[in-house]
Scaffold this motif. Structure first.
Motif, short mmCIF file in Angstrom:
data_model
loop_
_atom_site.label_atom_id
_atom_site.label_comp_id
_atom_site.label_asym_id
_atom_site.label_seq_id
_atom_site.Cartn_x
_atom_site.Cartn_y
_atom_site.Cartn_z
N MET A 20 27.62 46.82 55.34
CA MET A 20 28.93 46.42 54.86
C MET A 20 28.96 44.91 54.64
N ILE A 21 29.57 44.48 53.55
CA ILE A 21 29.76 43.05 53.27
C ILE A 21 31.26 42.79 53.22
N GLN A 22 31.71 41.79 53.97
CA GLN A 22 33.13 41.46 54.02
C GLN A 22 33.32 39.99 53.65
N ILE A 23 34.24 39.75 52.73
CA ILE A 23 34.60 38.39 52.30
C ILE A 23 35.97 38.08 52.88
N SER A 24 36.08 36.95 53.57
CA SER A 24 37.36 36.55 54.18
C SER A 24 37.71 35.12 53.78
N ASN A 25 38.85 34.96 53.14
CA ASN A 25 39.39 33.64 52.77
C ASN A 25 38.40 32.78 52.00
N LEU A 26 37.67 33.38 51.06
CA LEU A 26 36.69 32.64 50.25
C LEU A 26 37.40 31.73 49.27
N THR A 27 37.07 30.45 49.34
CA THR A 27 37.59 29.46 48.40
C THR A 27 36.41 28.69 47.84
N LYS A 28 36.35 28.59 46.52
CA LYS A 28 35.28 27.86 45.84
C LYS A 28 35.93 27.00 44.77
N LYS A 29 35.57 25.73 44.76
CA LYS A 29 36.10 24.80 43.76
C LYS A 29 34.96 24.07 43.05
N LEU A 39 40.13 34.39 48.66
CA LEU A 39 39.72 35.73 48.23
C LEU A 39 39.29 36.55 49.45
N ASN A 40 39.80 37.76 49.55
CA ASN A 40 39.44 38.69 50.61
C ASN A 40 39.03 40.01 49.98
N TYR A 41 37.86 40.53 50.39
CA TYR A 41 37.42 41.81 49.85
C TYR A 41 36.35 42.39 50.78
N THR A 42 36.31 43.70 50.88
CA THR A 42 35.28 44.39 51.64
C THR A 42 34.54 45.35 50.72
N PHE A 43 33.22 45.19 50.64
CA PHE A 43 32.38 46.12 49.89
C PHE A 43 32.02 47.24 50.86
N GLU A 44 32.49 48.45 50.58
CA GLU A 44 32.28 49.56 51.50
C GLU A 44 31.33 50.59 50.91
N GLY A 75 35.34 29.60 53.77
CA GLY A 75 35.61 31.00 54.05
C GLY A 75 34.43 31.62 54.76
N VAL A 76 34.54 32.90 55.01
CA VAL A 76 33.50 33.60 55.77
C VAL A 76 33.03 34.82 54.98
N ILE A 77 31.72 34.94 54.88
CA ILE A 77 31.12 36.15 54.33
C ILE A 77 30.28 36.75 55.44
N SER A 78 30.57 37.99 55.77
CA SER A 78 29.85 38.66 56.85
C SER A 78 29.06 39.83 56.30
N ILE A 79 27.85 39.97 56.80
CA ILE A 79 27.01 41.13 56.49
C ILE A 79 26.74 41.80 57.83
N ASP A 80 27.17 43.03 57.94
CA ASP A 80 27.03 43.76 59.21
C ASP A 80 27.71 43.03 60.36
N GLY A 81 28.80 42.33 60.10
CA GLY A 81 29.53 41.64 61.14
C GLY A 81 28.96 40.29 61.51
N GLU A 82 27.84 39.88 60.90
CA GLU A 82 27.25 38.56 61.15
C GLU A 82 27.58 37.64 60.00
N LYS A 83 27.94 36.40 60.31
CA LYS A 83 28.18 35.44 59.24
C LYS A 83 26.92 35.30 58.41
N MET A 84 27.10 35.21 57.10
CA MET A 84 25.96 35.25 56.18
C MET A 84 24.94 34.15 56.43
N ASN A 85 25.35 32.97 56.86
CA ASN A 85 24.39 31.90 57.05
C ASN A 85 23.40 32.19 58.17
N LYS A 86 23.67 33.23 58.97
CA LYS A 86 22.77 33.62 60.05
C LYS A 86 21.83 34.75 59.64
#
Length: 106
Positions: A20-29, A39-44, A75-86
């Motif tokens: 699962m990939i979850q996007i929480s409060n993604l802001t890009k400028k 932006l908030n979205y969950t890829f299920e 913002g935070v992007i999580s893959i399997d509940g882990e922040k993507m940068n990890k």
């Protein structure tokens, strides 16, 4: 159109692992111009997602962020509940084929 192939981690009814990939409060400028704002979205489930939009809508930017090519966002992007940068690139359940991959250009 961009395609994002996502595998999602939950256990299905047969005990098979899915991702699962979850996007929480993604802001890009880009400068003062916001491409995404909170932006908030969950890829299920195991799915293929299509991104459709006009030029400049942020399709490629989102794919670059989700594939870890662009790390300049808030913002935070999580893959399997882990922040993507990890998450190690080789373990990421995201596949993205660029139209013009810049790392292959000389």
């Amino acid at each position: 159109m961009g395609l994002l192939v996502v595998g999602l981690t939950k256990m299905d009814l047969r005990g098979k692992e899915i991702f699962m990939i979850q996007i929480s409060n993604l802001t890009k400028k880009y400068g003062e111009t916001a491409v995404f704002s909170n932006l908030n979205y969950t890829f299920e489930n195991t799915c293929i997602y299509g991104l459709v939009g006009r030029n400049g809508a942020g399709k490629t930017t989102l794919l670059n962020i989700l594939s870890n090519y662009d790390k300049n966002y808030t913002g935070v992007i999580s893959i399997d509940g882990e922040k993507m940068n990890k998450v190690d690139y080789l373990d990421m359940p995201v596949a993205y084929a660029m139209d013009q991959p810049s790392f292959l250009m000389s």
